[in-house]
Design a protein around this motif. Structure first.
Motif, short mmCIF file in Angstrom:
data_model
loop_
_atom_site.label_atom_id
_atom_site.label_comp_id
_atom_site.label_asym_id
_atom_site.label_seq_id
_atom_site.Cartn_x
_atom_site.Cartn_y
_atom_site.Cartn_z
N LEU A 239 0.83 -1.20 0.00
CA LEU A 239 0.00 0.00 0.00
C LEU A 239 0.87 1.25 0.00
CD1 LEU A 239 -2.54 -1.06 2.78
CD2 LEU A 239 -2.93 -1.09 0.30
N LYS A 240 0.50 2.21 -0.80
CA LYS A 240 1.15 3.52 -0.74
C LYS A 240 0.60 4.26 0.47
CE LYS A 240 4.00 3.52 -4.12
NZ LYS A 240 5.43 3.59 -3.82
N VAL A 241 1.39 5.18 1.01
CA VAL A 241 1.02 5.86 2.25
C VAL A 241 0.88 7.36 2.03
CG1 VAL A 241 1.91 6.51 4.53
CG2 VAL A 241 2.08 4.14 3.75
N LYS A 242 -0.19 7.91 2.59
CA LYS A 242 -0.36 9.36 2.70
C LYS A 242 -0.34 9.68 4.19
CE LYS A 242 -3.03 9.94 -1.53
NZ LYS A 242 -4.30 10.39 -2.14
N PRO A 243 0.76 10.28 4.69
CA PRO A 243 0.87 10.54 6.13
C PRO A 243 0.26 11.88 6.53
CG PRO A 243 2.95 11.04 5.06
CD PRO A 243 2.00 10.55 3.98
N TYR A 244 -1.06 11.97 6.52
CA TYR A 244 -1.73 13.21 6.92
C TYR A 244 -1.56 13.49 8.42
CZ TYR A 244 -3.98 13.06 2.34
OH TYR A 244 -4.22 13.02 0.99
N CYS A 245 -1.42 12.46 9.19
CA CYS A 245 -1.20 12.61 10.63
C CYS A 245 0.17 13.24 10.86
CB CYS A 245 -1.27 11.24 11.30
SG CYS A 245 -0.65 11.25 12.99
N PRO A 246 0.24 14.33 11.62
CA PRO A 246 1.54 14.97 11.88
C PRO A 246 2.55 14.04 12.54
CG PRO A 246 -0.25 16.43 12.52
CD PRO A 246 -0.87 15.10 12.18
N TYR A 247 2.09 13.15 13.41
CA TYR A 247 3.04 12.25 14.07
C TYR A 247 3.62 11.25 13.08
CZ TYR A 247 5.43 9.20 17.21
OH TYR A 247 6.43 8.47 17.81
N ILE A 248 2.77 10.63 12.28
CA ILE A 248 3.26 9.66 11.28
C ILE A 248 4.17 10.37 10.28
CG2 ILE A 248 2.60 8.03 9.46
CD1 ILE A 248 1.81 7.00 12.22
N ASN A 249 3.81 11.57 9.87
CA ASN A 249 4.64 12.34 8.95
C ASN A 249 6.03 12.59 9.55
OD1 ASN A 249 5.50 13.87 6.82
ND2 ASN A 249 4.13 15.58 7.20
N ALA A 250 6.09 13.02 10.81
CA ALA A 250 7.36 13.27 11.48
C ALA A 250 8.15 11.97 11.65
CB ALA A 250 7.12 13.93 12.82
N TYR A 251 7.47 10.88 11.96
CA TYR A 251 8.13 9.59 12.12
C TYR A 251 8.80 9.17 10.81
CZ TYR A 251 8.91 4.72 13.45
OH TYR A 251 9.49 3.50 13.73
N MET A 252 8.08 9.36 9.70
CA MET A 252 8.64 8.99 8.40
C MET A 252 9.86 9.86 8.06
SD MET A 252 5.30 8.03 6.11
CE MET A 252 6.26 7.21 4.82
N LYS A 253 9.85 11.11 8.45
CA LYS A 253 11.01 11.97 8.20
C LYS A 253 12.22 11.51 9.01
CE LYS A 253 8.51 16.02 6.67
NZ LYS A 253 8.03 17.35 6.97
N ARG A 254 11.98 11.00 10.22
CA ARG A 254 13.07 10.49 11.06
C ARG A 254 13.53 9.10 10.61
NH1 ARG A 254 9.58 12.13 15.09
NH2 ARG A 254 9.25 9.98 15.77
N HIS A 255 12.70 8.40 9.85
CA HIS A 255 12.99 7.04 9.41
C HIS A 255 12.85 6.96 7.88
CE1 HIS A 255 13.08 5.42 13.51
NE2 HIS A 255 12.14 6.33 13.75
N PRO A 256 13.85 7.46 7.16
CA PRO A 256 13.74 7.52 5.69
C PRO A 256 13.63 6.16 5.01
CG PRO A 256 15.96 8.11 6.42
CD PRO A 256 15.11 8.00 7.65
N GLU A 257 13.83 5.07 5.75
CA GLU A 257 13.66 3.75 5.15
C GLU A 257 12.21 3.50 4.72
OE1 GLU A 257 13.62 3.00 9.71
OE2 GLU A 257 14.57 4.37 8.32
N TYR A 258 11.30 4.36 5.14
CA TYR A 258 9.89 4.23 4.73
C TYR A 258 9.52 5.15 3.57
CZ TYR A 258 9.36 1.45 8.95
OH TYR A 258 9.48 0.48 9.90
N ASN A 259 10.47 5.92 3.05
CA ASN A 259 10.16 6.87 1.97
C ASN A 259 9.61 6.19 0.72
OD1 ASN A 259 10.89 9.02 3.54
ND2 ASN A 259 12.89 9.34 2.57
N ASP A 260 9.96 4.93 0.51
CA ASP A 260 9.46 4.22 -0.67
C ASP A 260 7.95 4.03 -0.62
OD1 ASP A 260 10.18 2.32 1.48
OD2 ASP A 260 9.42 0.80 0.08
N LEU A 261 7.36 4.21 0.55
CA LEU A 261 5.91 4.02 0.68
C LEU A 261 5.12 5.25 0.25
CD1 LEU A 261 5.83 2.24 4.16
CD2 LEU A 261 5.65 1.20 1.90
N LEU A 262 5.79 6.39 0.15
CA LEU A 262 5.10 7.64 -0.19
C LEU A 262 4.62 7.63 -1.63
CD1 LEU A 262 7.47 10.13 1.59
CD2 LEU A 262 5.17 9.47 2.31
#
Length: 90
Positions: free
Chosen positions: A67-90
């Protein structure tokens, strides 16, 4: 602390219960993906890393289910920025 996280499809949220309190990540689905809308950890449970464990779980869920991810939640968005290994999901 190891959490048991479940996908409550009826409420469209991943949730875990700790000491009688529910922490959750609410989501909506879209074609080919999942949008994370809101992360909520009750004040009684704050500071224990529960939100981080929920974030990791939901992102791994998205990856495992292709599944592709849309991180509208500010916490999930910030988590993804701290963990770039999830950038492929964007």
């Amino acid at each position: 602390m190891e959490l048991t996280i479940t996908n409550n499809t009826g409420k469209r949220q991943f949730e875990t219960e700790v000491e009688g309190h529910t922490a959750l990540v609410a989501y909506t689905l879209f074609p080919g993906g999942i949008a994370f809308m809101h992360t909520e950890v009750p004040p009684e449970l704050e500071g224990r890393g529960i939100a981080g464990q929920l974030a990791k779980y939901v992102l791994e869920y998205a990856r495992e289910n292709h599944l592709k991810v849309k991180p509208y939640c500010p916490y999930i968005n910030a988590y993804m920025k701290r963990h770039p290994e999830y950038n492929d999901l964007l």
